[in-house]
Design an enzyme around this catalytic site. Structure first.
Site, PDB file in Angstrom:
ATOM      1  CD  GLU A 240      -3.114  -0.891   2.160  1.00 16.46           C
ATOM      2  OE1 GLU A 240      -3.811   0.139   2.201  1.00 16.46           O
ATOM      3  OE2 GLU A 240      -3.233  -1.799   2.995  1.00 16.46           O
ATOM      4  CG  HIS A 256       6.219 -28.397   7.337  1.00 17.38           C
ATOM      5  ND1 HIS A 256       6.660 -29.635   7.741  1.00 17.38           N
ATOM      6  CD2 HIS A 256       6.422 -27.576   8.393  1.00 17.38           C
ATOM      7  CE1 HIS A 256       7.091 -29.577   9.000  1.00 17.38           C
ATOM      8  NE2 HIS A 256       6.958 -28.330   9.409  1.00 17.38           N
ATOM      9  CE  LYS A 350     -12.381   0.410   0.587  1.00 17.87           C
ATOM     10  NZ  LYS A 350     -11.938   1.104   1.797  1.00 17.87           N
TER      11      LYS A 350
HETATM   12  C1  F6R Z   1      -6.000   2.256   3.380  1.00 16.76           C
HETATM   13  C2  F6R Z   1      -6.019   0.933   4.005  1.00 16.76           C
HETATM   14  C3  F6R Z   1      -7.025  -0.067   3.535  1.00 16.76           C
HETATM   15  C4  F6R Z   1      -8.343   0.081   4.298  1.00 16.76           C
HETATM   16  C5  F6R Z   1      -9.401  -0.917   3.805  1.00 16.76           C
HETATM   17  C6  F6R Z   1     -10.684  -0.878   4.627  1.00 16.76           C
HETATM   18  O1  F6R Z   1      -5.077   3.060   4.082  1.00 16.76           O
HETATM   19  O2  F6R Z   1      -5.244   0.660   4.875  1.00 16.76           O
HETATM   20  O3  F6R Z   1      -6.466  -1.344   3.697  1.00 16.76           O
HETATM   21  O4  F6R Z   1      -8.107  -0.106   5.669  1.00 16.76           O
HETATM   22  O5  F6R Z   1      -9.701  -0.649   2.466  1.00 16.76           O
HETATM   23  O6  F6R Z   1     -11.165   0.416   4.772  1.00 16.76           O
HETATM   24  P1  F6R Z   1     -11.547   0.935   6.234  1.00 16.76           P
HETATM   25  O7  F6R Z   1     -10.317   0.813   7.057  1.00 16.76           O
HETATM   26  O8  F6R Z   1     -11.958   2.356   6.060  1.00 16.76           O
HETATM   27  O9  F6R Z   1     -12.659   0.062   6.700  1.00 16.76           O
END
Ligand code: F6R
Length: 356
Positions: A240, A256, A350
């Site tokens: 990330e 393993h 998303k």
């Molecule tokens: C972005 C990050 C992602 C979010 C994930 C879930 O910085 O770390 O891995 O954590 O997309 O989103 P949230 O945390 O807002 O539920």
């Protein structure tokens, strides 16, 4: 110079990090202090006993669940499971404590799992920076730990993880963590002095590791029960923050299977930079395994480096070894000329999902 920045020029690092990931990382000890205060204020109106804990969340909001799961192995008499999906396991019922964790409060899987927890009659605690999850908790009268928003979720680990330790302690599911928390904050502050941009590369393990990883494929191996979550987190942070591939696994399991996959293809293996995340509480046979593993496959890959956490308790050591990885991934991003903060592909995905 092949790198995009000189890691020892603070001004250049600032310019290359417009959304201030390095500042967010510097705030971790303070964040932990604040998280403990916030969680201490929540009104937990639960009766009865709990037979299991389930943490439901994704990405940066789920990793705290894995830290709690590792701690549980050492200190708790109920199991902790981490759920990264839309529904909860069928064993969840009114004797379950469910932490629904989403920093944005708008992650669809977590919102759906929250509804499932309600349907199954579980006791729920919500940890969030806002969004729909906060709204739902308020409407439903569910205990809500509201943490400050404005960070990337993965930079809010203190806020998202420690409240679960406090709540578990409040409910008598974990021994009083006061001493461990004090040790954690002290250890984070101590190690931060060596990881900060102000500390030159010669004394700074994170800057050194970032250079080792440059144009390589980092593969992070931890140990079950100690550094397993840290290994997963290093991988996620390199993905990330640095926007680069990375992989992780744990001993003894990888002895393993994965260890065998080191014969071909040579041109890829010579790009693999292995890191062993070590802990002095590793099982003695696992400690031996690390040694022998290095002996057997050390010269089949680009290099093997051992990294150890610091502190007097497992909580401190797993969080400090994680912290080294957090800084490493941010420096690696900057070496590549990548802005560590935005995660465009997660946002794109998303948004596309929200359209259907
Ligand atoms: C972005 C990050 C992602 C979010 C994930 C879930 O910085 O770390 O891995 O954590 O997309 O989103 P949230 O945390 O807002 O539920």
């Amino acid at each position: 110079m092949k790198y995009s920045v000189d890691l020892d020029r603070e001004e250049d690092l600032k310019k290359a990090d417009p959304e201030k990931m390095l500042d967010a990382l510097a705030g971790l000890a303070d964040q932990c202090r604040r998280a403990v205060e916030l969680a201490g204020k929540v009104d937990l109106d639960f009766t009865g006993t709990f037979h299991n804990i389930v943490v439901t969340g994704l990405g940066g909001s789920a990793i705290g669940g894995d830290f709690l799961r590792v701690l549980a192995g050492e200190k708790m008499n109920v199991p902790v499971a981490v759920n990264r999906s839309y529904t909860l396991p069928c064993y969840v019922n009114k004797e379950s404590l469910v932490f629904a964790v989403s920093y944005s409060g708008n992650t669809e899987e977590t919102l759906s799992a929250y509804e499932d927890a309600k349907m199954k009659g579980a006791a729920i605690t919500v940890i969030t920076g806002g969004g729909k999850l906060a709204e739902k908790a308020r409407q439903d009268g569910v205990p809500l730990i509201s943490v400050p928003s404005g960070l990337q979720p993965r930079a809010a680990t203190g806020y998202l993880f420690l409240p679960m330790v406090i709540v578990a302690a409040e409910l008598g599911l974990i021994p009083d963590p006061k001493e461990d928390l004090a040790d954690l904050i002290r250890s984070l502050e101590e190690i931060q002095k060596r990881l900060t941009p102000k500390t030159g590369e010669k004394e700074n393990p994170a800057k050194q590791l970032a250079k080792l990883f440059y144009e390589k494929i980092p593969v992070i191996w931890g140990a079950s029960g100690t550094t397993e979550t840290a290994a997963m987190r290093w991988k996620g942070q390199i993905n990330e923050n640095s926007k680069a591939p990375a992989y992780f696994n744990v001993l003894p399991e990888l002895n393993h299977n994965e260890i065998v996959g080191t014969e071909v293809p040579g041109d890829i293996l010579e790009k693999v930079e292995l890191v062993f995340l070590r802990d002095w509480e590793d099982h003695p046979r696992v400690a031996k395994r690390f040694e022998i593993t290095k002996e057997i496959i050390g010269d089949r890959v680009s290099g093997v480096t051992e990294v150890w956490g610091e502190g007097n308790c497992l909580l401190s050591r797993m969080m400090t070894v994680t912290y080294i990885g957090d800084y490493t991934s941010a420096y690696l991003a900057l070496l590549y000329g990548i802005d560590p903060s935005p995660v465009k592909l997660i946002t794109l995905l998303k948004n596309k999902l929200a359209e259907v």
